[in-house]
Write a protein that holds these residues in place. Structure first.
Motif, PDB file in Angstrom:
ATOM      1  N   GLY A  11       0.794  -1.212   0.000  1.00  0.00           N
ATOM      2  CA  GLY A  11       0.000   0.000   0.000  1.00  0.00           C
ATOM      3  C   GLY A  11       0.827   1.262   0.000  1.00  0.00           C
ATOM      4  O   GLY A  11       0.307   2.358  -0.144  1.00  0.00           O
ATOM      5  N   PHE A  12       2.145   1.134   0.155  1.00  0.00           N
ATOM      6  CA  PHE A  12       3.025   2.298   0.199  1.00  0.00           C
ATOM      7  C   PHE A  12       3.911   2.408  -1.040  1.00  0.00           C
ATOM      8  O   PHE A  12       4.834   3.200  -1.066  1.00  0.00           O
ATOM      9  N   GLU A  13       3.640   1.611  -2.068  1.00  0.00           N
ATOM     10  CA  GLU A  13       4.501   1.568  -3.249  1.00  0.00           C
ATOM     11  C   GLU A  13       4.638   2.922  -3.930  1.00  0.00           C
ATOM     12  O   GLU A  13       5.681   3.248  -4.480  1.00  0.00           O
ATOM     13  N   GLU A  17       7.089   8.021  -5.532  1.00  0.00           N
ATOM     14  CA  GLU A  17       6.704   8.842  -6.681  1.00  0.00           C
ATOM     15  C   GLU A  17       5.876  10.048  -6.246  1.00  0.00           C
ATOM     16  O   GLU A  17       5.984  11.121  -6.842  1.00  0.00           O
ATOM     17  N   LYS A  18       5.094   9.892  -5.196  1.00  0.00           N
ATOM     18  CA  LYS A  18       4.219  10.975  -4.760  1.00  0.00           C
ATOM     19  C   LYS A  18       4.983  12.053  -3.994  1.00  0.00           C
ATOM     20  O   LYS A  18       4.774  13.246  -4.222  1.00  0.00           O
ATOM     21  N   TYR A  19       5.869  11.631  -3.089  1.00  0.00           N
ATOM     22  CA  TYR A  19       6.505  12.591  -2.194  1.00  0.00           C
ATOM     23  C   TYR A  19       7.979  12.887  -2.493  1.00  0.00           C
ATOM     24  O   TYR A  19       8.511  13.881  -2.035  1.00  0.00           O
ATOM     25  N   TRP A  23      14.123  12.660  -5.923  1.00  0.00           N
ATOM     26  CA  TRP A  23      15.104  11.621  -5.587  1.00  0.00           C
ATOM     27  C   TRP A  23      15.059  10.494  -6.608  1.00  0.00           C
ATOM     28  O   TRP A  23      16.088   9.953  -6.986  1.00  0.00           O
ATOM     29  N   ILE A  24      13.866  10.148  -7.039  1.00  0.00           N
ATOM     30  CA  ILE A  24      13.726   9.099  -8.046  1.00  0.00           C
ATOM     31  C   ILE A  24      14.369   9.553  -9.347  1.00  0.00           C
ATOM     32  O   ILE A  24      15.114   8.802  -9.986  1.00  0.00           O
TER      33      ILE A  24
END
Length: 68
Positions: A11-13, A17-19, A23-24
């Motif tokens: 559920g945290f995958e 990408e969201k926060y 960094w990604i």
């Protein structure tokens, strides 16, 4: 009851990408730079007809430092 790491992260995958998209993106850019550098090293060695042993090839391929 303890949960496995996979269950904890379920559920945290999308958190990265969201926060943390910067960094990604930075990690992706670093990976691309490393791949380009390694390919370039092998290309130059091949163009100069330098034989690279399997051991040396593995060491070059596994090197993760872009600074040295």
């Amino acid at each position: 009851m303890s949960r496995s790491p996979g269950e904890v992260w379920q559920g945290f995958e999308d958190l990265g990408e969201k926060y943390f998209p910067h960094w990604i993106a930075a990690g992706h850019a670093r990976g691309m730079a490393r791949a380009t550098l390694v390919t370039g090293i092998f290309t130059v060695l091949e163009m100069r007809c330098v034989k690279v042993s399997d051991e040396a090839g593995k060491r070059i391929d596994q090197c993760e430092s872009l600074d040295n």
